[in-house]
Write an enzyme that holds these catalytic residues in place. Structure first.
Site, PDB file in Angstrom:
ATOM      1  N   GLY A 112       0.822  -1.216   0.000  1.00 16.88           N
ATOM      2  CA  GLY A 112       0.000   0.000   0.000  1.00 16.88           C
ATOM      3  C   GLY A 112       0.852   1.261   0.000  1.00 16.88           C
ATOM      4  O   GLY A 112       2.086   1.203  -0.108  1.00 16.88           O
TER       5      GLY A 112
ATOM      6  N   LYS B 164      -9.493  14.576 -10.117  1.00 15.53           N
ATOM      7  CA  LYS B 164     -10.556  15.353 -10.775  1.00 15.53           C
ATOM      8  C   LYS B 164      -9.981  16.556 -11.525  1.00 15.53           C
ATOM      9  O   LYS B 164     -10.379  16.852 -12.651  1.00 15.53           O
ATOM     10  CB  LYS B 164     -11.583  15.825  -9.740  1.00 15.53           C
ATOM     11  CG  LYS B 164     -12.513  14.708  -9.304  1.00 15.53           C
ATOM     12  CD  LYS B 164     -13.527  15.209  -8.291  1.00 15.53           C
ATOM     13  CE  LYS B 164     -14.441  14.083  -7.844  1.00 15.53           C
ATOM     14  NZ  LYS B 164     -15.247  14.421  -6.678  1.00 15.53           N
TER      15      LYS B 164
ATOM     16  N   TYR C 255     -14.883   1.732  10.584  1.00 21.16           N
ATOM     17  CA  TYR C 255     -13.421   1.806  10.528  1.00 21.16           C
ATOM     18  C   TYR C 255     -12.862   2.296  11.866  1.00 21.16           C
ATOM     19  O   TYR C 255     -11.905   1.745  12.406  1.00 21.16           O
ATOM     20  CB  TYR C 255     -13.042   2.748   9.390  1.00 21.16           C
ATOM     21  CG  TYR C 255     -11.570   3.029   9.194  1.00 21.16           C
ATOM     22  CD1 TYR C 255     -10.745   2.099   8.560  1.00 21.16           C
ATOM     23  CD2 TYR C 255     -11.010   4.239   9.595  1.00 21.16           C
ATOM     24  CE1 TYR C 255      -9.400   2.373   8.350  1.00 21.16           C
ATOM     25  CE2 TYR C 255      -9.668   4.522   9.388  1.00 21.16           C
ATOM     26  CZ  TYR C 255      -8.867   3.591   8.765  1.00 21.16           C
ATOM     27  OH  TYR C 255      -7.539   3.868   8.560  1.00 21.16           O
TER      28      TYR C 255
ATOM     29  N   LYS D  62     -10.366   0.214  14.490  1.00 21.69           N
ATOM     30  CA  LYS D  62      -9.033   0.680  14.885  1.00 21.69           C
ATOM     31  C   LYS D  62      -8.931   0.797  16.405  1.00 21.69           C
ATOM     32  O   LYS D  62      -7.878   0.546  16.987  1.00 21.69           O
ATOM     33  CB  LYS D  62      -8.726   2.015  14.210  1.00 21.69           C
ATOM     34  CG  LYS D  62      -8.493   1.909  12.697  1.00 21.69           C
ATOM     35  CD  LYS D  62      -7.146   1.272  12.404  1.00 21.69           C
ATOM     36  CE  LYS D  62      -6.789   1.279  10.935  1.00 21.69           C
ATOM     37  NZ  LYS D  62      -5.515   0.623  10.656  1.00 21.69           N
TER      38      LYS D  62
ATOM     39  N   ARG E  33      -8.314  20.382   7.699  1.00 24.06           N
ATOM     40  CA  ARG E  33      -7.791  19.045   7.985  1.00 24.06           C
ATOM     41  C   ARG E  33      -6.271  19.090   8.144  1.00 24.06           C
ATOM     42  O   ARG E  33      -5.604  19.947   7.553  1.00 24.06           O
ATOM     43  CB  ARG E  33      -8.110  18.071   6.834  1.00 24.06           C
ATOM     44  CG  ARG E  33      -9.592  17.711   6.704  1.00 24.06           C
ATOM     45  CD  ARG E  33     -10.057  16.805   7.821  1.00 24.06           C
ATOM     46  NE  ARG E  33     -11.464  16.442   7.691  1.00 24.06           N
ATOM     47  CZ  ARG E  33     -12.485  17.118   8.205  1.00 24.06           C
ATOM     48  NH1 ARG E  33     -12.254  18.243   8.896  1.00 24.06           N
ATOM     49  NH2 ARG E  33     -13.724  16.709   8.059  1.00 24.06           N
TER      50      ARG E  33
ATOM     51  N   ASN F  28      -4.745  12.376   8.468  1.00 25.20           N
ATOM     52  CA  ASN F  28      -4.910  12.021   7.047  1.00 25.20           C
ATOM     53  C   ASN F  28      -3.544  11.845   6.382  1.00 25.20           C
ATOM     54  O   ASN F  28      -2.660  12.693   6.571  1.00 25.20           O
ATOM     55  CB  ASN F  28      -5.635  13.143   6.293  1.00 25.20           C
ATOM     56  CG  ASN F  28      -7.032  13.349   6.793  1.00 25.20           C
ATOM     57  OD1 ASN F  28      -7.910  12.543   6.537  1.00 25.20           O
ATOM     58  ND2 ASN F  28      -7.234  14.429   7.548  1.00 25.20           N
TER      59      ASN F  28
ATOM     60  N   HIS G 267      -9.364   9.194  -0.648  1.00 23.11           N
ATOM     61  CA  HIS G 267      -9.451  10.309   0.299  1.00 23.11           C
ATOM     62  C   HIS G 267      -9.442  11.625  -0.480  1.00 23.11           C
ATOM     63  O   HIS G 267      -9.263  11.649  -1.688  1.00 23.11           O
ATOM     64  CB  HIS G 267      -8.266  10.260   1.269  1.00 23.11           C
ATOM     65  CG  HIS G 267      -8.331   9.138   2.246  1.00 23.11           C
ATOM     66  ND1 HIS G 267      -7.636   7.971   2.085  1.00 23.11           N
ATOM     67  CD2 HIS G 267      -9.041   9.002   3.393  1.00 23.11           C
ATOM     68  CE1 HIS G 267      -7.893   7.166   3.101  1.00 23.11           C
ATOM     69  NE2 HIS G 267      -8.746   7.763   3.908  1.00 23.11           N
TER      70      HIS G 267
ATOM     71  N   PRO H  30      -1.757   8.303  13.197  1.00 22.52           N
ATOM     72  CA  PRO H  30      -1.548   9.400  12.249  1.00 22.52           C
ATOM     73  C   PRO H  30      -2.877  10.061  11.885  1.00 22.52           C
ATOM     74  O   PRO H  30      -3.949   9.483  12.102  1.00 22.52           O
ATOM     75  CB  PRO H  30      -0.956   8.707  11.032  1.00 22.52           C
ATOM     76  CG  PRO H  30      -1.462   7.317  11.089  1.00 22.52           C
ATOM     77  CD  PRO H  30      -1.801   6.998  12.528  1.00 22.52           C
TER      78      PRO H  30
ATOM     79  N   TRP I 152     -17.188  18.322  -3.527  1.00 18.21           N
ATOM     80  CA  TRP I 152     -18.184  18.182  -2.450  1.00 18.21           C
ATOM     81  C   TRP I 152     -18.015  19.235  -1.346  1.00 18.21           C
ATOM     82  O   TRP I 152     -16.891  19.584  -0.979  1.00 18.21           O
ATOM     83  CB  TRP I 152     -18.047  16.808  -1.797  1.00 18.21           C
ATOM     84  CG  TRP I 152     -18.465  15.680  -2.692  1.00 18.21           C
ATOM     85  CD1 TRP I 152     -19.200  15.786  -3.842  1.00 18.21           C
ATOM     86  CD2 TRP I 152     -18.166  14.303  -2.519  1.00 18.21           C
ATOM     87  NE1 TRP I 152     -19.379  14.541  -4.394  1.00 18.21           N
ATOM     88  CE2 TRP I 152     -18.763  13.620  -3.606  1.00 18.21           C
ATOM     89  CE3 TRP I 152     -17.474  13.565  -1.563  1.00 18.21           C
ATOM     90  CZ2 TRP I 152     -18.677  12.237  -3.753  1.00 18.21           C
ATOM     91  CZ3 TRP I 152     -17.386  12.193  -1.706  1.00 18.21           C
ATOM     92  CH2 TRP I 152     -17.976  11.539  -2.791  1.00 18.21           C
TER      93      TRP I 152
END
Ligand code: NDP
Length: 313
Positions: free
Chosen positions: A17, A185, A134, A138, A206, A163, A177, A161, A199
């Site tokens: 990942g 986009k 989720y 966690k 953040r 984001n 995310h 952590p 959106w």
């Protein structure tokens, strides 16, 4: 001494990942595995441990999605992650693993926790409904790590952590995310000379941590922390969604119109996390990569690799 320098002794789950690939650059001797071994199954998890025979484990594997992906599948995010976490820690116990470091998320914090988030508040209320499955899965890593430490003396530590973003992120239109979603986009609108709709109203703030920084942090924490309490480790700098969109538009040279669809929920207005404990362990805020530089690197990587990027191809 870096404990993790030992050859053939470190197993990294979720090694294919975004964070796993970042870790490969600074920890080339570890064994990195993806979903070839399905960690939701205890027998497959034990087969993996039998094969690798690790001394140390870094547990990154998880089902990870953005807000929409989480909301559409709260149950899957709960169950798959609980199975994976339970199996990895149980296999680690059975194999007498010397130390396991697992990665939680600020999604563990209650919707109405006081801000900035402090570690003592993790279990004091329901997580936000958008990532309830989720978030609870966690939290269970914290519960299991503490219980095993108490009963078996296991050295299982957890870091939190905020984001994450960077090269090799998931750029899927539904599952991604906010940063990978905006980059994709904007890039595709630029190629097609179209306008884009994003959106919310762009006002939520953040915190974001670069995946390469988290890789450094994982190694740092592995070598410097052995306690039960999870620690916030994310970059505490906050940015509005609008600000980051403007940076992406600048890097990708996009100047068509952006419409903010205010019929879609903004999510929580802020989710800041307090990294004081991490700083007390010797980390320094200057060690986080500057957000603008990290975002530019990620945009450049995306453009160069567009055809083969996860979630696009
Ligand atoms: P990715 O989505 O990029 O990678 C997930 C990894 O988990 C992949 O290697 C994937 O393998 C593996 N995996 C998924 N399902 C299974 C399974 N059933 N069995 C075995 N392996 C599986 O995640 P990140 O690198 O972004 O995240 C790393 C960690 O950080 C995770 O624990 C995540 O919860 C946490 N985190 C992430 C944040 C973010 O913003 N991304 C924020 C905070 C925490 P494969 O490649 O084969 O599919």
């Amino acid at each position: 001494m870096n404990l993790l320098d030992v050859k053939d002794k470190v197993l990294v789950t979720g090694g294919t990942g975004m964070v796993g690939v970042a870790l490969q650059k600074i920890l080339p001797h570890a064994t990195y595995v993806g979903s070839k071994y399905d960690l939701t199954k205890l027998d497959r998890t034990l087969e993996l441990f039998d094969e690798v025979k690790p001394e140390y484990v870094i547990h990154l594997a998880a089902k990870v999605s953005g807000m929409k992906g989480n909301m559409d599948a709260l149950g899957t995010h709960y169950t798959e992650n609980v199975y994976m976490n339970t199996n990895v820690l149980e296999a680690s116990r059975l194999h007498n693993i010397t130390k396991v470091l697992s990665v939680l998320s600020t999604c563990v914090y209650p919707e109405f926790a006081k801000l900035p988030y402090v570690e003592e508040d993790i279990h004091k209320g329901m997580p936000h409904y958008t990532n309830m499955g989720y978030g609870f899965s966690k939290r269970m890593l914290d519960v299991q790590a503490r219980a095993y430490r108490d009963q078996y003396g296991s050295n299982f530590v957890n870091i939190i952590p905020n984001n994450l973003f960077g090269e090799n992120d998931n750029f899927h239109l539904v599952e991604s995310h906010v940063i990978p979603s905006v980059i994709r986009k904007v890039y595709e609108a630029k190629r097609n000379n179209t306008n884009i709709t994003l959106w919310g109203d762009g006002s939520p703030r953040r915190e974001f941590t670069y995946s390469n920084d988290l890789a450094e942090i994982i190694v740092y924490m592995f070598n410097n922390y052995d306690e039960a309490d999870p620690i916030n480790v994310g970059n505490p700098g906050e940015h509005t969604i609008k600000e980051l969109c403007e940076m992406v538009c600048e890097f990708l040279e996009y100047d068509n119109e952006i419409t903010w669809d205010t019929s879609v929920s903004n999510g929580q207005p802020r989710k800041p996390s307090d990294n004081t404990k991490f700083l007390e362990l010797g980390w320094d805020n200057d060690r986080y990569t500057d957000f603008r530089t990290a975002l530019k690197n990620t945009c450049d990587w995306f453009v160069e690799n567009y055809e083969n990027v996860r979630g696009v191809k």
